[in-house]
Design an enzyme around this catalytic site. Structure first.
Site, PDB file in Angstrom:
ATOM      1  N   GLY A  89      -4.477  -4.089   7.773  1.00 62.47           N
ATOM      2  CA  GLY A  89      -3.800  -4.477   6.548  1.00 62.47           C
ATOM      3  C   GLY A  89      -4.355  -3.737   5.342  1.00 62.47           C
ATOM      4  O   GLY A  89      -4.746  -2.576   5.433  1.00 62.47           O
ATOM      5  N   LEU A  90      -4.394  -4.424   4.197  1.00 64.15           N
ATOM      6  CA  LEU A  90      -4.874  -3.860   2.938  1.00 64.15           C
ATOM      7  C   LEU A  90      -4.085  -2.615   2.544  1.00 64.15           C
ATOM      8  O   LEU A  90      -4.640  -1.632   2.054  1.00 64.15           O
ATOM      9  CB  LEU A  90      -6.372  -3.529   3.016  1.00 64.15           C
ATOM     10  CG  LEU A  90      -7.315  -4.712   3.259  1.00 64.15           C
ATOM     11  CD1 LEU A  90      -8.761  -4.228   3.365  1.00 64.15           C
ATOM     12  CD2 LEU A  90      -7.185  -5.753   2.165  1.00 64.15           C
ATOM     13  N   CYS A  91      -2.769  -2.648   2.778  1.00 63.79           N
ATOM     14  CA  CYS A  91      -1.928  -1.515   2.394  1.00 63.79           C
ATOM     15  C   CYS A  91      -0.664  -2.009   1.691  1.00 63.79           C
ATOM     16  O   CYS A  91       0.427  -1.474   1.915  1.00 63.79           O
ATOM     17  CB  CYS A  91      -1.591  -0.650   3.596  1.00 63.79           C
ATOM     18  SG  CYS A  91      -1.003  -1.526   5.062  1.00 63.79           S
ATOM     19  N   GLY A  92      -0.807  -3.052   0.889  1.00 65.16           N
ATOM     20  CA  GLY A  92       0.310  -3.539   0.093  1.00 65.16           C
ATOM     21  C   GLY A  92       1.443  -4.079   0.954  1.00 65.16           C
ATOM     22  O   GLY A  92       1.226  -4.759   1.960  1.00 65.16           O
ATOM     23  N   PHE A  94       3.452  -2.365   2.820  1.00 67.22           N
ATOM     24  CA  PHE A  94       3.846  -1.357   3.806  1.00 67.22           C
ATOM     25  C   PHE A  94       4.379  -1.998   5.085  1.00 67.22           C
ATOM     26  O   PHE A  94       5.465  -1.661   5.556  1.00 67.22           O
ATOM     27  CB  PHE A  94       2.643  -0.461   4.113  1.00 67.22           C
ATOM     28  CG  PHE A  94       2.896   0.571   5.168  1.00 67.22           C
ATOM     29  CD1 PHE A  94       3.581   1.726   4.866  1.00 67.22           C
ATOM     30  CD2 PHE A  94       2.447   0.388   6.457  1.00 67.22           C
ATOM     31  CE1 PHE A  94       3.822   2.691   5.827  1.00 67.22           C
ATOM     32  CE2 PHE A  94       2.682   1.336   7.438  1.00 67.22           C
ATOM     33  CZ  PHE A  94       3.372   2.492   7.120  1.00 67.22           C
TER      34      PHE A  94
END
Length: 294
Positions: A89-92, A94
């Site tokens: 994760g940690l990709c908005g 996406f």
């Protein structure tokens, strides 16, 4: 009101978070350059494969015995959706954009009376659809993102799709993925793989302008090798687009997180200074009042 000790702890914690998000942004930026170069290098090859086989499909349209990868099964009952996401994760938004488009497609197909099957690629897609549509999953692939995408992954995924198609378990196969535009923009799209969709430019060309092919050693042998390879190439190009989009989205998300952390630090520092000044003022008032009382 929070004490000075609590404010100092919060400021220190946010500063540590800002260091982490800043480092993750730089790592994602370094990976993005390589992933973007790979995705852009694969686009012309994938487009040439689509056009060549599109011309072939237009030239052989209406002939009996066309391979299933080219013409499909002749039915439109069972649809296989292959959502491509990241493992982390940690990709908005996406991954959620792919989830949303896939769910919309599932609902539309089911409303039309079609049967839907899922083959999630990426841990995020698998976790999401295990919660929402576990009964539709026929297989999955994880452990792809976070590294350079080897062609063997696309080859294995293409073999899975081809096996389902030849067994008559699916009629249509569609990829759902984020097409990389730039670091701030990844566009979720659906790309039908089976049966092959002929580009409008090929359809618009007169019959005498469509390339004519002579098969050597023979048509069946050549198509048996060329069509599975085209399936793998299209999947590989989509995986590269996904890898580039993931790193771009993560870089943007970490940049925003770093900026937000900086604003939070400035705001808390201002509160800390005001609280400290208020405490000093109160202590001075108490000292002066005590002196006057004496």
């Amino acid at each position: 009101m929070a004490s000075l000790k609590e404010l100092r702890a919060r400021i220190g914690s946010i500063k540590s978070t800002r260091k982490i998000t800043s480092a993750m942004k730089m790592v994602a930026a370094a990976k993005l350059r390589r992933a973007q170069a790979s995705a852009e290098a694969a686009r012309p090859y994938a487009a040439a494969m689509r056009r060549m086989l599109g011309e072939l499909a237009a030239a052989t349209q209406g002939e009996d015995g066309a391979p299933r990868l080219l013409a499909g099964t002749g039915q439109d009952k069972v649809h296989l959706l292959v959502p491509l996401t990241s493992d982390r994760g940690l990709c908005g938004g996406f991954n959620s954009n792919v989830h949303r488009l896939t769910v919309q497609t599932i609902r539309r197909l089911q409303a039309e009376g079609k049967t839907v099957r899922l083959l999630p690629v990426g841990r995020r897609a698998l976790n999401f659809f295990m919660r929402e549509h576990a009964d539709l999953i026929v297989d999955h692939v994880i452990g792809v993102s976070g590294k350079e995408v080897p062609f063997s992954v696309a080859s294995g995924l293409g073999d899975k799709i081809n096996t389902l198609l030849e067994a008559g378990e699916i009629d249509v196969c569609t990829l759902v993925f984020n097409k990389f535009s730039n670091a701030m923009l990844q566009v979720p799209v659906c790309q039908q793989l089976v049966p092959m969709v002929v580009d409008d430019t090929v359809k618009a060309e007169p019959a005498n302008d469509v390339a004519q092919y002579e098969f050597e050693p023979d048509e069946a042998t050549l198509l048996a090798m060329l069509l599975p390879r085209n399936l793998q190439v299209q999947i590989y190009a989509s995986l590269l687009e996904t890898a580039a989009g993931e790193n771009g989205a993560r870089m943007t998300a970490m940049d925003n997180a770093t900026r937000n952390a900086g604003r939070s630090i400035d705001s808390l520092t201002q509160v800390y200074n005001r609280t400290r000044q208020t405490n000093i003022t109160n202590e001075l008032i108490e000292i002066i009042s005590g002196a006057q009382a004496v």
